[in-house]
Design an enzyme around this catalytic site. Structure first.
Site: not given
Ligand code: PGA
Length: 229
Positions: A85, A155
């Site tokens: 992450h 992401e």
């Molecule tokens: P967010 O976070 O939806 O607050 O942007 C997503 C994540 O960190 O997996």
């Protein structure tokens, strides 16, 4: 679709217990929900909810004070774990080598990794992000049997917690590459919420969402699920 709820470092014990009580009334339609609370709350999650760890140690069991091993997490009943992450890599300074060790720990302890992969705003603007993401994925997966079970979460780093979301076309370039290259389920994460899900659910080659901020507020999450169904 898969909908994973990343709580990050939020909630006290009383707050998570209240959340779990209220969660019982959530209409999740036919989506596969994956709850990802702070690791200390994993033993509080009822057996009828699928859950994941936010992280695992890169180390095996032994003299590593403060580390939480993949083996310990598996023994608590988790099915999945997040790996790589961007809050681990950008805020806790973990590099791809550390993430790779964590990935290996997950695989060797039968946790299904949800491999997070993303680009910076600079890489995105430069237009080199698809290649960069493939390079990072290939590095993480080098020497790993590709037939193993894992999920990928695209992401964009600049989208996490910022309210900035790339265009569907830009997201699709990545999700399509990920699908065609690795043949796994692909999630999108980064400021997905009840206000942009109508648009985001049009993205091709997407099997679900990894939600951060919105996962903490069940009324917003319900609205998101109502629109996603
Ligand atoms: P967010 O976070 O939806 O607050 O942007 C997503 C994540 O960190 O997996």
């Amino acid at each position: 679709m898969k909908v994973a709820l990343n709580h990050k470092s939020n909630f006290t014990k009383d707050e998570i217990l209240k959340y779990l009580e209220d969660y019982k009334s959530l209409n999740t339609y036919n989506h596969e929900m994956i709850l990802i609370p702070s690791v200390c709350y994993l033993p509080l999650i009822p057996d009828n909810i699928t859950y994941a760890s936010e992280d695992v140690s890169s180390k095996t069991m032994g003299a590593y004070t403060g580390e939480v091993t993949a083996k310990a997490i598996k023994s608590l009943g988790a099915t999945y774990t997040l790996i790589n992450h961007s809050e681990r890599t950008t805020k806790m300074n973990e590099n791809l080598d550390v993430s790779k060790q964590k990935l290996e720990q997950a695989f060797s302890n039968d946790l299904i990794p949800i491999i997070c992969i993303g680009d910076t705003l600079e890489e995105h603007k430069r237009g080199t992000y698809v290649e960069k993401i493939k390079k990072d994925m290939d590095y993480l997966l080098s020497d790993i049997d590709k037939s193993k079970d894992f999920i990928i979460a695209y992401e964009p780093i600049f989208a996490i917690g910022t309210g900035i979301v790339p265009t569907n076309d830009d997201i699709e370039k990545v999700t399509t590459m990920l699908k065609e290259t690795y043949h796994k389920k692909v999630l999108y994460g980064g400021s997905a919420n009840e206000n942009n899900i109508d648009e985001l659910k049009q993205v091709k080659n997407i099997d679900g969402f990894l939600l951060g901020g919105i996962s903490l507020k069940l009324s917003s999450l319900q609205e998101f699920l109502d629109k996603l169904q």
